[in-house]
Scaffold this motif. Structure first.
Motif, PDB file in Angstrom:
ATOM      1  N   GLU A 173      25.601 -15.547   8.767  1.00 41.53           N
ATOM      2  CA  GLU A 173      24.797 -14.921   7.588  1.00 41.53           C
ATOM      3  C   GLU A 173      24.612 -16.448   6.733  1.00 41.53           C
ATOM      4  OE1 GLU A 173      26.651 -11.587   9.352  1.00 41.53           O
ATOM      5  OE2 GLU A 173      27.545 -13.378   8.694  1.00 41.53           O
ATOM      6  N   ARG A 174      25.766 -16.891   6.321  1.00 41.90           N
ATOM      7  CA  ARG A 174      25.442 -18.252   5.240  1.00 41.90           C
ATOM      8  C   ARG A 174      24.718 -19.254   5.919  1.00 41.90           C
ATOM      9  NH1 ARG A 174      30.479 -21.856   3.356  1.00 41.90           N
ATOM     10  NH2 ARG A 174      29.312 -23.092   1.787  1.00 41.90           N
ATOM     11  N   PHE A 175      24.895 -19.501   7.115  1.00 39.80           N
ATOM     12  CA  PHE A 175      24.249 -20.465   7.843  1.00 39.80           C
ATOM     13  C   PHE A 175      22.729 -20.294   7.760  1.00 39.80           C
ATOM     14  CE2 PHE A 175      22.724 -22.526  11.844  1.00 39.80           C
ATOM     15  CZ  PHE A 175      22.836 -23.863  11.564  1.00 39.80           C
ATOM     16  N   ALA A 176      22.247 -18.945   7.948  1.00 37.61           N
ATOM     17  CA  ALA A 176      20.940 -18.374   7.919  1.00 37.61           C
ATOM     18  C   ALA A 176      20.307 -18.509   6.564  1.00 37.61           C
ATOM     19  CB  ALA A 176      20.799 -16.889   8.239  1.00 37.61           C
ATOM     20  N   ALA A 177      21.191 -18.520   5.380  1.00 38.70           N
ATOM     21  CA  ALA A 177      20.828 -18.639   4.140  1.00 38.70           C
ATOM     22  C   ALA A 177      20.619 -19.884   3.789  1.00 38.70           C
ATOM     23  CB  ALA A 177      21.887 -17.899   3.141  1.00 38.70           C
ATOM     24  N   LEU A 178      21.145 -20.994   4.531  1.00 41.04           N
ATOM     25  CA  LEU A 178      21.051 -22.335   4.258  1.00 41.04           C
ATOM     26  C   LEU A 178      19.819 -22.728   4.748  1.00 41.04           C
ATOM     27  CD1 LEU A 178      22.132 -25.223   3.422  1.00 41.04           C
ATOM     28  CD2 LEU A 178      23.123 -25.390   5.628  1.00 41.04           C
ATOM     29  N   LEU A 179      19.685 -22.450   6.027  1.00 37.80           N
ATOM     30  CA  LEU A 179      18.433 -22.691   6.694  1.00 37.80           C
ATOM     31  C   LEU A 179      17.168 -22.204   6.014  1.00 37.80           C
ATOM     32  CD1 LEU A 179      18.938 -22.389  10.493  1.00 37.80           C
ATOM     33  CD2 LEU A 179      19.481 -24.492   9.082  1.00 37.80           C
ATOM     34  N   LYS A 180      17.388 -20.917   5.472  1.00 42.32           N
ATOM     35  CA  LYS A 180      16.268 -20.119   4.785  1.00 42.32           C
ATOM     36  C   LYS A 180      15.927 -21.376   3.395  1.00 42.32           C
ATOM     37  CE  LYS A 180      14.414 -16.278   2.436  1.00 42.32           C
ATOM     38  NZ  LYS A 180      13.504 -16.920   1.751  1.00 42.32           N
ATOM     39  N   LYS A 181      17.033 -21.271   2.800  1.00 42.15           N
ATOM     40  CA  LYS A 181      16.848 -22.309   1.512  1.00 42.15           C
ATOM     41  C   LYS A 181      16.070 -23.582   1.812  1.00 42.15           C
ATOM     42  CE  LYS A 181      19.855 -24.467  -2.175  1.00 42.15           C
ATOM     43  NZ  LYS A 181      19.763 -25.868  -2.178  1.00 42.15           N
ATOM     44  N   GLN A 228      22.829 -20.723  17.516  1.00 44.31           N
ATOM     45  CA  GLN A 228      23.247 -20.573  16.156  1.00 44.31           C
ATOM     46  C   GLN A 228      21.857 -20.586  15.179  1.00 44.31           C
ATOM     47  OE1 GLN A 228      26.054 -18.893  14.270  1.00 44.31           O
ATOM     48  NE2 GLN A 228      25.949 -18.074  16.622  1.00 44.31           N
ATOM     49  N   VAL A 229      21.140 -21.538  15.640  1.00 40.66           N
ATOM     50  CA  VAL A 229      19.793 -21.960  14.635  1.00 40.66           C
ATOM     51  C   VAL A 229      18.906 -20.671  14.970  1.00 40.66           C
ATOM     52  CG1 VAL A 229      17.853 -23.192  14.516  1.00 40.66           C
ATOM     53  CG2 VAL A 229      20.169 -24.150  14.550  1.00 40.66           C
ATOM     54  N   TYR A 230      19.041 -20.223  16.161  1.00 42.42           N
ATOM     55  CA  TYR A 230      18.078 -18.890  16.657  1.00 42.42           C
ATOM     56  C   TYR A 230      18.442 -17.850  15.879  1.00 42.42           C
ATOM     57  CZ  TYR A 230      15.988 -15.396  19.296  1.00 42.42           C
ATOM     58  OH  TYR A 230      15.283 -14.171  19.691  1.00 42.42           O
ATOM     59  N   ARG A 231      19.849 -17.631  16.100  1.00 36.52           N
ATOM     60  CA  ARG A 231      20.473 -16.568  15.351  1.00 36.52           C
ATOM     61  C   ARG A 231      19.931 -16.495  13.707  1.00 36.52           C
ATOM     62  NH1 ARG A 231      24.587 -12.816  16.472  1.00 36.52           N
ATOM     63  NH2 ARG A 231      24.905 -13.985  18.602  1.00 36.52           N
ATOM     64  N   ALA A 232      20.235 -17.418  13.263  1.00 41.12           N
ATOM     65  CA  ALA A 232      19.953 -17.617  11.838  1.00 41.12           C
ATOM     66  C   ALA A 232      18.552 -17.376  11.622  1.00 41.12           C
ATOM     67  CB  ALA A 232      20.084 -19.146  11.284  1.00 41.12           C
ATOM     68  N   MET A 254      16.569 -15.453  13.324  1.00 43.96           N
ATOM     69  CA  MET A 254      16.725 -13.799  13.594  1.00 43.96           C
ATOM     70  C   MET A 254      17.072 -13.171  12.433  1.00 43.96           C
ATOM     71  SD  MET A 254      14.796 -13.511  16.238  1.00 43.96           S
ATOM     72  CE  MET A 254      15.007 -11.849  16.939  1.00 43.96           C
ATOM     73  N   ILE A 255      18.308 -13.471  12.099  1.00 43.49           N
ATOM     74  CA  ILE A 255      18.775 -12.753  10.732  1.00 43.49           C
ATOM     75  C   ILE A 255      17.764 -12.812   9.584  1.00 43.49           C
ATOM     76  CG2 ILE A 255      20.492 -13.270   8.793  1.00 43.49           C
ATOM     77  CD1 ILE A 255      22.500 -14.303  11.095  1.00 43.49           C
ATOM     78  N   ASN A 256      17.141 -14.040   9.251  1.00 38.21           N
ATOM     79  CA  ASN A 256      16.165 -14.223   8.201  1.00 38.21           C
ATOM     80  C   ASN A 256      14.795 -13.475   8.466  1.00 38.21           C
ATOM     81  OD1 ASN A 256      17.892 -15.895   6.802  1.00 38.21           O
ATOM     82  ND2 ASN A 256      16.991 -18.035   7.591  1.00 38.21           N
ATOM     83  N   SER A 257      14.645 -13.147  10.018  1.00 38.79           N
ATOM     84  CA  SER A 257      13.589 -12.281  10.139  1.00 38.79           C
ATOM     85  C   SER A 257      13.868 -10.843   9.901  1.00 38.79           C
ATOM     86  CB  SER A 257      12.999 -12.612  11.243  1.00 38.79           C
ATOM     87  OG  SER A 257      13.695 -12.052  12.535  1.00 38.79           O
ATOM     88  N   GLY A 258      15.058 -10.333   9.961  1.00 44.88           N
ATOM     89  CA  GLY A 258      15.532  -9.009   9.722  1.00 44.88           C
ATOM     90  C   GLY A 258      15.816  -8.601  10.917  1.00 44.88           C
ATOM     91  N   SER A 259      15.668  -9.243  12.181  1.00 41.97           N
ATOM     92  CA  SER A 259      15.766  -8.636  13.351  1.00 41.97           C
ATOM     93  C   SER A 259      17.411  -8.156  13.848  1.00 41.97           C
ATOM     94  CB  SER A 259      15.541  -9.841  14.361  1.00 41.97           C
ATOM     95  OG  SER A 259      16.126  -9.475  15.727  1.00 41.97           O
TER      96      SER A 259
END
Length: 145
Positions: A73-81, A130-134, A136-141
């Motif tokens: 989740e934190r990795f996803a937040a970093l990629l989104k930022k 993990q990049v793909y997972r990030a 997917m997390i950011n897309s709400g999947s």
């Protein structure tokens, strides 16, 4: 579309590694333009480091066992930022001999996926997943669950 570059030393030789990376980069293609830059193994880490640094663009994250650990989740937040900032991302995976200290000093972030040491071929698969997972997390999947 966000640009993601994976700079790695050495080639994937085994078919199963290639297929795994191909699957995740295919999945990622709906979110990002992913480029994998394979650099040749050299005689010294310093030579590899020069090649790596010349291939890096944007926000550079070097994978290193001593790096910071993130949850998915934190990795996803970093990629989104970084996406919101319009940043191009470069992830660096060193060779089987490690990563040049100069690359670690120049990187914007050192990232560790575990205290374990992984083969660099497997690390490429783990990073892509993990990049793909990030994304997917950011897309709400539900993929992440």
């Amino acid at each position: 579309m966000q640009k993601i570059r994976i700079v790695t030393v050495g080639k994937l030789k085994e078919r199963f590694w290639k297929e795994a990376v191909a699957e995740y980069t295919k999945r990622l293609s709906r979110f990002a333009d992913v480029e994998i830059k394979e650099l040749p193994e050299r005689n010294t880490l310093e030579e590899e480091g020069k090649d790596i640094l010349s291939a890096c663009r944007g926000y550079v994250t070097a994978l290193a066992v001593e790096g910071e650990k993130f949850s998915s989740e934190r990795f996803a937040a970093l990629l989104k930022k970084k996406a919101d900032e319009g940043a191009e991302l470069t992830f660096v995976i060193g060779s089987s001999c490690g990563l040049c200290p100069a690359v670690k000093r120049v990187a914007d972030r050192l990232l560790s996926f575990s205290d374990f040491t992984f083969p660099h071929q497997l690390m490429r698969v783990i990073l892509c997943e993990q990049v793909y997972r990030a994304f997917m997390i950011n897309s709400g999947s539900a993929y992440h669950k």
